[in-house]
Design a protein around this motif. Structure first.
Motif, mmCIF file in Angstrom:
data_model
loop_
_atom_site.group_PDB
_atom_site.id
_atom_site.type_symbol
_atom_site.label_atom_id
_atom_site.label_comp_id
_atom_site.label_asym_id
_atom_site.label_seq_id
_atom_site.Cartn_x
_atom_site.Cartn_y
_atom_site.Cartn_z
ATOM 1 N N UNK A 196 4.414 2.638 -18.006
ATOM 2 C CA UNK A 196 3.854 2.211 -16.718
ATOM 3 C C UNK A 196 3.410 3.416 -15.890
ATOM 4 N N UNK A 197 4.165 4.504 -15.945
ATOM 5 C CA UNK A 197 3.787 5.716 -15.213
ATOM 6 C C UNK A 197 2.467 6.271 -15.754
ATOM 7 N N UNK A 198 2.309 6.225 -17.073
ATOM 8 C CA UNK A 198 1.071 6.720 -17.690
ATOM 9 C C UNK A 198 -0.123 5.874 -17.247
ATOM 10 N N UNK A 199 0.023 4.551 -17.311
ATOM 11 C CA UNK A 199 -1.072 3.674 -16.887
ATOM 12 C C UNK A 199 -1.358 3.885 -15.404
ATOM 13 N N UNK A 200 -0.298 4.052 -14.589
ATOM 14 C CA UNK A 200 -0.491 4.289 -13.161
ATOM 15 C C UNK A 200 -1.295 5.540 -12.891
ATOM 16 N N UNK A 201 -1.011 6.613 -13.622
ATOM 17 C CA UNK A 201 -1.776 7.850 -13.419
ATOM 18 C C UNK A 201 -3.235 7.657 -13.800
ATOM 19 N N UNK A 202 -3.484 6.917 -14.870
ATOM 20 C CA UNK A 202 -4.871 6.663 -15.286
ATOM 21 C C UNK A 202 -5.601 5.841 -14.229
ATOM 22 N N UNK A 203 -4.938 4.817 -13.703
ATOM 23 C CA UNK A 203 -5.541 4.003 -12.636
ATOM 24 C C UNK A 203 -5.871 4.872 -11.435
#
Length: 439
Positions: free
Chosen positions: A228-235
Motif C-alpha cells: 500500500x505504501x508503494x502504491x501510495x507513493x506512485x499515486x
C-alpha cells in the motif's frame, strides 16, 4: 421529539441524520453527472457529515458512486454507440460484453475486443446525459446558497470550477486526444502506465482505449502495508509530481481511476478533467511551498500579495498566512515519516475551506486564482486517496525532488529519475484559459 429524554432525542436525531445521508447517496447516484462527481469527491475525503460510529458505513455507500455500474440498459447504450459510429456494433468490434465493468460520472464502461484481437475498454455516455449535466449545472448555480448551508466546503469557486470542467468532460474526442498525449508522455515508465486511446474509434460520446487488467482500489486497500505504501507513493508522484515535472496534471484523483496492473505498475484512467499550467504559475507554487517548508512567513505572505492571492494585505498577518498553508500542506512539507489517515486528510481539507471553522477566517476570504484552485483540488483529493490507503512515507523527501531538484531517496524515485534521462520533459503546451474565481 417533545416530552422525550435528552438521550432519546439524541438517538432520534442521529437516526434521522443517517437516513438523510443514505438518501443523499441514493440521489447523488441517481442524478449521475455533476451530482455523482460531488459524491465521488465526498467518497475520497472522509468529511464530517455523519456520526463517527457510522462513518465507515457511509463511506462504503459513497464508494458505490465510484465503482458500481448504474442500471442503464445495454440496448440504450448500444444505440448511442451505433448512432455515433454510423454502423452496427459488430462492424466495429469482434466481441462486445453487454455487462458494464465500471461506471463513470457521465457514462458506463464495457469490455470489448477489436477485429485485430486487441482488448479494449469502451466508455459510453448515458443517453441524453449532456442535456442532464447542463441542467444539473444550472440547478447547482441556482441552489448555491442551499448547498453552502448544507455543505459549506462547496464554495462558489468550487462550483465554477466544477461547471467549467464538467462541460469539457462531455467531449470524449478531446479526452481521447489528451489521453493519447499522456500515454505517450509516460511510455515505457517503470511503474506508471496510461492506456492509449484508440483515436479512430473515439467519438463525442464513445471513448475506446486499451484495456488494462488489474486490481481495483478496494482490493488494494487490503494489501500488506508495504504494498500500500508503494502504491501510495506512485499515486502521489503521478497526481502531484506531474504538475511540477511536466507543468500538467490530471485533475480528477479518485479511487475509481486507479488499477494495480498485473506487472506491478499502477494504471491511471479517465482524463476528462486535465489541466496544463503556465510554468511561471507552477514556479510560483514551488516558491510558496519552499517558503512554508522553511518557515519564511513574511516571504510567503509577500509572494501571495504579489500574485493577488491576498488582496487585503492589511487583514492578513504573516503567521496566519504560514499557518494556513501548513494546515493544508504540512504533510509534504515536514521532514518526517507520516502515515496519512482519512481523519488527517479530511481534517486538513475542512480546516482550509470550511467557513464554520474559526481558524484562518482572513485567508478564507481571499481570492485564489482559478489555476491554483484546480491544482489545490487535485492535491487535496490525492491526500484523501492516500488517507484511504493509510499510506506511510516521508512525503517531504519525495517532494524535494521537484521543490528543490534534489536527488531521489526512494527506490521508485531513482527508477523515475533514470527514466527521465531518456524521456526528458517536453515544453508544456499552452494552458487553456480559465475564468476568474474566488475561494
Amino acid at each position: 421529539m417533545r416530552g422525550r429524554s435528552e438521550a432519546v432525542r439524541a438517538k432520534m436525531a442521529e437516526e434521522s441524520m443517517i437516513r438523510t445521508t443514505e438518501q443523499v447517496v441514493m440521489v447523488l447516484g441517481t442524478m449521475k453527472g455533476v451530482a455523482m462527481k460531488l459524491g465521488q469527491m465526498m467518497s475520497v475525503l472522509d468529511l464530517d457529515l455523519v456520526p463517527p460510529d457510522h462513518r465507515d458505513r457511509f463511506q462504503q455507500r459513497l464508494a458505490v458512486l465510484r465503482n458500481a455500474a448504474p442500471t442503464v440498459s445495454f440496448e440504450a447504450m448500444r444505440a448511442v454507440i451505433e448512432e455515433d459510429f454510423g454502423r452496427p456494433l459488430a462492424e466495429a468490434f469482434a466481441e462486445f460484453d453487454p455487462e458494464p465493468i465500471a461506471a463513470a460520472s457521465i457514462g458506463q464502461v464495457y469490455r470489448a475486443t477489436l477485429h485485430d484481437g486487441r482488448a479494449v475498454a469502451v466508455k459510453v455516455q448515458y443517453p441524453g446525459v449532456d442535456v442532464a449535466v447542463r441542467a444539473d449545472l444550472k440547478n447547482l448555480t441556482m441552489f448555491r446558497r442551499v448547498l453552502a448551508s448544507a455543505m459549506p466546503w462547496i464554495t462558489p469557486a468550487v462550483l465554477d470550477e466544477l461547471k467549467l470542467n464538467m462541460e469539457s468532460e462531455l467531449d470524449y474526442v478531446a479526452e481521447a486526444v489528451t489521453q493519447t498525449e499522456i500515454a505517450n508522455l509516460y511510455r515505457d515508465h517503470p511503474f506508471i502506465v496510461v492506456p492509449a486511446a484508440v483515436r479512430e474509434l473515439s467519438t463525442t460520446r464513445v471513448l475506446v482505449s486499451e484495456f488494462v487488467e488489474g486490481t481495483g482500489f478496494d482490493e488494494i486497500r487490503k494489501l500488506p502495508a508495504a504494498q500500500r505504501d508503494r502504491v501510495g507513493e506512485i499515486i502521489y508522484r503521478f497526481y502531484v509530481g506531474s504538475l511540477f515535472t511536466f507543468n500538467e496534471f490530471c485533475g480528477d484523483p479518485h479511487p475509481g481511476n486507479v488499477l494495480l496492473a498485473r506487472d506491478g505498475r499502477v494504471a491511471f484512467l479517465d482524463f476528462g478533467l486535465f489541466n496544463r499550467m503556465d510554468p511561471k504559475l507552477v514556479h510560483f507554487e514551488i516558491l510558496c511551498l519552499r517558503a512554508a517548508a522553511e518557515d519564511r512567513a513574511e516571504d510567503l505572505r509577500q509572494l501571495m500579495i504579489e500574485r493577488g492571492v491576498i488582496d487585503s494585505p492589511e487583514e492578513i498577518g504573516a503567521e496566519e498566512c504560514l499557518e494556513y498553508v501548513l494546515s493544508a500542506s504540512e504533510w509534504c512539507l515536514v521532514d518526517e515519516e507520516l502515515t496519512i489517515t482519512p481523519e488527517l486528510a479530511s481534517g486538513a481539507f475542512l480546516l482550509a475551506v470550511d467557513p464554520r471553522a474559526s481558524e484562518f477566517t482572513g485567508m478564507k476570504q481571499q481570492n485564489l486564482p482559478p489555476e491554483h484552485l484546480f491544482s489545490r483540488r487535485a492535491d487535496f483529493l490525492t491526500f484523501g486517496m492516500l488517507g484511504q490507503l493509510d499510506s506511510t512515507n516521508n512525503w517531504h523527501l519525495i517532494a524535494r525532488e521537484w521543490l528543490y531538484d534534489e536527488s531521489p531517496v526512494t527506490e521508485l524515485g531513482l527508477a523515475h529519475r533514470e527514466w527521465l534521462t531518456t524521456h526528458p520533459p517536453k515544453p508544456a503546451k499552452k494552458p487553456r484559459a480559465r475564468k476568474a474565481g474566488t475561494r
